[in-house]
Scaffold this active site. Sequence first.
Site, PDB file in Angstrom:
ATOM      1  N   ASP A 137     -36.022  44.928 -24.445  1.00 19.20           N
ATOM      2  CA  ASP A 137     -36.564  46.232 -24.074  1.00 19.20           C
ATOM      3  C   ASP A 137     -35.811  46.829 -22.886  1.00 19.20           C
ATOM      4  O   ASP A 137     -35.465  48.006 -22.890  1.00 19.20           O
ATOM      5  CB  ASP A 137     -38.063  46.091 -23.742  1.00 19.20           C
ATOM      6  CG  ASP A 137     -38.724  47.425 -23.408  1.00 19.20           C
ATOM      7  OD1 ASP A 137     -38.387  48.430 -24.059  1.00 19.20           O
ATOM      8  OD2 ASP A 137     -39.573  47.468 -22.489  1.00 19.20           O
TER       9      ASP A 137
ATOM     10  N   LYS B 277     -30.144  58.279 -14.585  1.00 18.55           N
ATOM     11  CA  LYS B 277     -31.038  58.405 -13.422  1.00 18.55           C
ATOM     12  C   LYS B 277     -30.232  58.832 -12.209  1.00 18.55           C
ATOM     13  O   LYS B 277     -29.198  58.228 -11.886  1.00 18.55           O
ATOM     14  CB  LYS B 277     -31.732  57.070 -13.132  1.00 18.55           C
ATOM     15  CG  LYS B 277     -32.998  56.882 -13.937  1.00 18.55           C
ATOM     16  CD  LYS B 277     -33.828  55.754 -13.386  1.00 18.55           C
ATOM     17  CE  LYS B 277     -34.944  55.399 -14.337  1.00 18.55           C
ATOM     18  NZ  LYS B 277     -36.132  56.213 -14.209  1.00 18.55           N
TER      19      LYS B 277
ATOM     20  N   HIS C  81     -31.161  48.662 -19.654  1.00 21.63           N
ATOM     21  CA  HIS C  81     -31.295  49.198 -18.287  1.00 21.63           C
ATOM     22  C   HIS C  81     -30.703  48.278 -17.214  1.00 21.63           C
ATOM     23  O   HIS C  81     -30.000  48.723 -16.321  1.00 21.63           O
ATOM     24  CB  HIS C  81     -32.764  49.463 -17.948  1.00 21.63           C
ATOM     25  CG  HIS C  81     -33.466  50.378 -18.907  1.00 21.63           C
ATOM     26  ND1 HIS C  81     -32.796  51.281 -19.703  1.00 21.63           N
ATOM     27  CD2 HIS C  81     -34.780  50.537 -19.198  1.00 21.63           C
ATOM     28  CE1 HIS C  81     -33.671  51.954 -20.438  1.00 21.63           C
ATOM     29  NE2 HIS C  81     -34.877  51.516 -20.150  1.00 21.63           N
TER      30      HIS C  81
ATOM     31  N   GLU D 171     -42.568  46.205 -12.982  1.00 17.67           N
ATOM     32  CA  GLU D 171     -43.571  47.213 -13.351  1.00 17.67           C
ATOM     33  C   GLU D 171     -44.948  46.560 -13.329  1.00 17.67           C
ATOM     34  O   GLU D 171     -45.140  45.499 -13.946  1.00 17.67           O
ATOM     35  CB  GLU D 171     -43.300  47.737 -14.766  1.00 17.67           C
ATOM     36  CG  GLU D 171     -41.967  48.446 -14.906  1.00 17.67           C
ATOM     37  CD  GLU D 171     -41.679  48.800 -16.360  1.00 17.67           C
ATOM     38  OE1 GLU D 171     -41.819  49.982 -16.710  1.00 17.67           O
ATOM     39  OE2 GLU D 171     -41.321  47.897 -17.130  1.00 17.67           O
TER      40      GLU D 171
HETATM   41  C1  BG6 Z   1     -38.239  52.042 -21.266  1.00 18.99           C
HETATM   42  C2  BG6 Z   1     -38.902  50.749 -21.668  1.00 18.99           C
HETATM   43  O1  BG6 Z   1     -36.956  52.123 -21.827  1.00 18.99           O
HETATM   44  O2  BG6 Z   1     -38.150  52.114 -19.861  1.00 18.99           O
HETATM   45  C3  BG6 Z   1     -40.254  50.635 -21.002  1.00 18.99           C
HETATM   46  O3  BG6 Z   1     -39.051  50.712 -23.080  1.00 18.99           O
HETATM   47  C4  BG6 Z   1     -40.154  50.827 -19.512  1.00 18.99           C
HETATM   48  O4  BG6 Z   1     -40.863  49.388 -21.293  1.00 18.99           O
HETATM   49  C5  BG6 Z   1     -39.404  52.115 -19.210  1.00 18.99           C
HETATM   50  O5  BG6 Z   1     -41.457  50.874 -18.965  1.00 18.99           O
HETATM   51  C6  BG6 Z   1     -39.167  52.314 -17.735  1.00 18.99           C
HETATM   52  O6  BG6 Z   1     -38.552  53.554 -17.537  1.00 18.99           O
HETATM   53  P1  BG6 Z   1     -38.751  54.334 -16.192  1.00 18.99           P
HETATM   54  O7  BG6 Z   1     -37.826  55.489 -16.273  1.00 18.99           O
HETATM   55  O8  BG6 Z   1     -40.194  54.719 -16.135  1.00 18.99           O
HETATM   56  O9  BG6 Z   1     -38.397  53.382 -15.112  1.00 18.99           O
END
Ligand code: BG6
Length: 471
Positions: free
Chosen positions: A246, A193, A251, A227
């Site tokens: 997940d 990102k 992340h 989220e």
């Molecule tokens: C994904 C997860 O890796 O990342 C999801 O499996 C999540 O649950 C998503 O919603 C979020 O990614 P981004 O780039 O939309 O923030």
Amino acid sequence: MDSKKIRVNEPTILVLFGATGDLAQRKIFPSLLDLYNKDLLPKKFKIVAFGRRDWSETQYREFVSSALNQSKVVDESRKIAFLDLITYEKGLFDDDAAFSALGKRLSFIDTDFNICTNKLFYLAVPPNLYELILSKLSKSGLSIPCGGEKGWTRILIEKPFGKNLEDAERIDRLLGKQFKEIQIFRIDHYLAKETLLNILAFRFSNSIFEPLWNRKYIESISIKMFESSLVGSRGAFYDGIGALRDIGQNHLLAMLSLVTMEHPKVFNSDNIRKERQRVLKRLVIPGRNEIRKIIRGQYEGFKESQGVSADSDTETFFRLTTSIKGSRWSGVPIELTAGKGVGTTKTEITIEFKDVKTFFHDIKTNKNKLIFRVQPDEGISVMFWVKTPGFESFKVHSEKLSFNYSDSDITKIVPEAYERVLFDCIRGDQTLFATTGEVEAQWRFINPILKNWKTSEMKIYRSGTNPEEII
Ligand code: BG6
């Protein structure tokens, strides 16, 4: 540098497993279309989508076309040309005959291009399918490159990398039998990102912050990924996984590593990856007492979602505090919080600085803060103190200095993380992909939590709840 200059223009085929999945629709195809529109895909490029639905090529292209329409505004003529790059191979992941048909399809394209092409196998499937697909790739001989330097094979593998440490080790062993480390691209799209990459640039090129980047001046670090969306159609996948696997294992820990890693001795791919890995290995592994304090939550109605079991105790929210061993960070609490179905959508990293010994008021409760706004409203803010104008000499209030991506034209050139993932994999740059050591360190941290926290209470929250109130 002009990205077209770093594009690798060798004939390449992307083989996509998980061709009808959510990820393919939401991220992979829109990103491929963007790369195509920017002229960043090799001139000779094909996408072979492998899926079990009994579809013709035309039906599959229609499916991709409608996914693209839903995710972005597209130029019809460019889209039609892009869809032309796609072919569809129907098959089941456990069917040897389907893999040999896939092999024939790839050879056919090679013949058409009159060259031994590069092959990129993308496993955009749930982790329980990795082993099966890898074994079929091996058995069918598809993972073997048809050329030397040119005509390579590479594997792109999605997160979560397995379901736990043991799983991850097994998958890595299997991968290692067929692919060398330079062929393996473990995706964590957060590493790609733009706003997170900017953390490294910000930290290591600003002398006003870098000297303060340690436990002497920093009080705490908090990383949040909220989220408001629910699991939607991904219930069946998510129920077996949960928020910690997940996004926590990958992340959140990726963000942590970028904020806390040391400056690499030489700023190159290997050293950046090594430093990310090194700091993850210094994470304090939580013991039973710490695990007991971790908050796990589930939004009301999760159990009624499509694909979720009626007595599911999968978490959709967690909050935990950790720290890092070593002279730079020891004793600095690092809070990681994430959840779905909460009242806000934002990903943010806050660095809170220690208070200064001063006679000005109010500072004790509101310290200097540096906030990296990862998304939405991407940017960086610094919260600092100024004198409140007036007759009171020692009264201060807080103000903000802000950099907002949206204030300038640069937003137009910010690539989507998946564009970067695909572009870098095609050109063979592994900087933004996790090493096996990073993944292992992440699982070493997460594993004991997964094993021990099931006994703690599950907090049920209404969807739309303020996530700060889930405690
Ligand atoms: C994904 C997860 O890796 O990342 C999801 O499996 C999540 O649950 C998503 O919603 C979020 O990614 P981004 O780039 O939309 O923030």
